[in-house]
Motif scaffolding. Structure first.
Motif, PDB file in Angstrom:
ATOM      1  N   MET A  78       0.825  -1.215   0.000  1.00  0.00           N
ATOM      2  CA  MET A  78       0.000   0.000   0.000  1.00  0.00           C
ATOM      3  C   MET A  78       0.857   1.261   0.000  1.00  0.00           C
ATOM      4  SD  MET A  78      -3.200  -0.732   0.035  1.00  0.00           S
ATOM      5  CE  MET A  78      -4.610  -1.126   0.995  1.00  0.00           C
ATOM      6  N   ILE A  79       1.880   1.277   0.826  1.00  0.00           N
ATOM      7  CA  ILE A  79       2.743   2.454   0.939  1.00  0.00           C
ATOM      8  C   ILE A  79       3.527   2.671  -0.344  1.00  0.00           C
ATOM      9  CG2 ILE A  79       4.781   3.369   2.121  1.00  0.00           C
ATOM     10  CD1 ILE A  79       3.629   1.975   4.698  1.00  0.00           C
ATOM     11  N   GLU A  80       4.162   1.622  -0.847  1.00  0.00           N
ATOM     12  CA  GLU A  80       4.996   1.766  -2.040  1.00  0.00           C
ATOM     13  C   GLU A  80       4.178   2.024  -3.298  1.00  0.00           C
ATOM     14  OE1 GLU A  80       7.437  -1.758  -2.189  1.00  0.00           O
ATOM     15  OE2 GLU A  80       8.875  -0.932  -0.741  1.00  0.00           O
ATOM     16  N   SER A  81       3.078   1.312  -3.484  1.00  0.00           N
ATOM     17  CA  SER A  81       2.284   1.457  -4.704  1.00  0.00           C
ATOM     18  C   SER A  81       1.607   2.813  -4.792  1.00  0.00           C
ATOM     19  CB  SER A  81       1.211   0.364  -4.782  1.00  0.00           C
ATOM     20  OG  SER A  81       1.805  -0.897  -4.823  1.00  0.00           O
ATOM     21  N   ARG A  82       1.122   3.305  -3.664  1.00  0.00           N
ATOM     22  CA  ARG A  82       0.391   4.560  -3.646  1.00  0.00           C
ATOM     23  C   ARG A  82       1.287   5.743  -3.329  1.00  0.00           C
ATOM     24  NH1 ARG A  82      -2.530   4.425   0.505  1.00  0.00           N
ATOM     25  NH2 ARG A  82      -4.015   6.000  -0.114  1.00  0.00           N
ATOM     26  N   LYS A  83       2.552   5.457  -2.953  1.00  0.00           N
ATOM     27  CA  LYS A  83       3.506   6.498  -2.583  1.00  0.00           C
ATOM     28  C   LYS A  83       2.917   7.428  -1.521  1.00  0.00           C
ATOM     29  CE  LYS A  83       5.817   6.326  -7.060  1.00  0.00           C
ATOM     30  NZ  LYS A  83       5.470   4.957  -7.246  1.00  0.00           N
ATOM     31  N   SER A  84       2.337   6.787  -0.499  1.00  0.00           N
ATOM     32  CA  SER A  84       1.680   7.533   0.565  1.00  0.00           C
ATOM     33  C   SER A  84       1.763   6.758   1.877  1.00  0.00           C
ATOM     34  CB  SER A  84       0.208   7.761   0.205  1.00  0.00           C
ATOM     35  OG  SER A  84      -0.484   8.348   1.284  1.00  0.00           O
ATOM     36  N   LEU A  85       1.884   7.500   2.970  1.00  0.00           N
ATOM     37  CA  LEU A  85       1.906   6.898   4.296  1.00  0.00           C
ATOM     38  C   LEU A  85       0.555   7.037   4.999  1.00  0.00           C
ATOM     39  CD1 LEU A  85       5.368   8.236   5.538  1.00  0.00           C
ATOM     40  CD2 LEU A  85       4.833   5.934   4.741  1.00  0.00           C
ATOM     41  N   ASP A  86      -0.478   7.388   4.258  1.00  0.00           N
ATOM     42  CA  ASP A  86      -1.769   7.685   4.889  1.00  0.00           C
ATOM     43  C   ASP A  86      -2.385   6.504   5.635  1.00  0.00           C
ATOM     44  OD1 ASP A  86      -2.535   6.261   2.648  1.00  0.00           O
ATOM     45  OD2 ASP A  86      -4.008   7.714   1.975  1.00  0.00           O
ATOM     46  N   ILE A  87      -2.027   5.279   5.296  1.00  0.00           N
ATOM     47  CA  ILE A  87      -2.606   4.141   6.033  1.00  0.00           C
ATOM     48  C   ILE A  87      -2.128   4.112   7.476  1.00  0.00           C
ATOM     49  CG2 ILE A  87      -2.904   2.707   3.979  1.00  0.00           C
ATOM     50  CD1 ILE A  87      -0.525   1.006   5.100  1.00  0.00           C
TER      51      ILE A  87
END
Length: 179
Positions: free
Chosen positions: A145-154
């Motif tokens: 989730m973090i790498e694919s979306r380039k986000s730490l929001d989870i």
């Protein structure tokens, strides 16, 4: 109040074009039942608070079921998806489920919903591997989730459970999607 509380109900409802609830010789289209439930819930609010709470508790997962059905209907024929889109869809379904649906095997919290996010022949880089522990699978999901979306929001979600007591060795930053 446990009606429709298992994850397999989500799978059966979401991947069917026209889901139907069958009880003995009676049947009703799923979306008609949902509409009737919403109407009766609204009507009961005017009569008794206890009745409304009981009805809401008995069918509280309906909104998630209908959302997942709607998502799958939009997504079921999509092919050639980028990893960021697959991760976005996966996150959307996990949030829609709100951790309310139980699994006898916690690994199914991920594996049980992979078929809802795309056409059956789309390869997702989260292979189904039951020889891995739930701890390892939740960690792989978080990294995906973090790498694919380039986000730490989870890491900041209010519906994400970070409790590691059930999962020995699980890093504290890895969500389990149980809440």
């Amino acid at each position: 109040s446990d009606l429709f509380g298992r994850l397999w109900v989500v799978q059966e409802t979401a991947v069917t074009d026209n889901p139907t609830l069958i009880c003995g010789k009676w049947s009703i289209p799923w979306l008609h039942l949902y509409g009737a439930h919403m109407n009766s819930l609204a009507a009961s609010l005017g009569f008794t608070a206890n009745g409304a709470v009981a009805m809401k508790g008995a069918l509280e997962n309906y909104d998630a079921l209908v959302n997942c059905w709607t998502f799958h209907q939009f997504w079921k024929t999509d092919k050639g998806l980028a990893e960021d889109e697959l991760a976005r869809r996966l996150l959307r379904v996990l949030v829609a489920l709100k951790g309310k649906f139980r699994c006898s095997d916690e690994r199914d919290r991920l594996y049980g919903i992979l078929g809802m996010i795309c056409a059956p022949d789309v390869v997702v880089s989260l292979p189904i591997e039951y020889e891995k522990s739930a701890t390892a699978i939740f960690k792989e999901l978080a990294v995906f989730m973090i790498e694919s979306r380039k986000s730490l929001d989870i890491l900041f979600g209010d519906r994400v459970n970070f409790d590691s007591s059930e999962y020995p060795g699980k890093p504290s930053w890895v969500p389990t999607w149980k809440a």
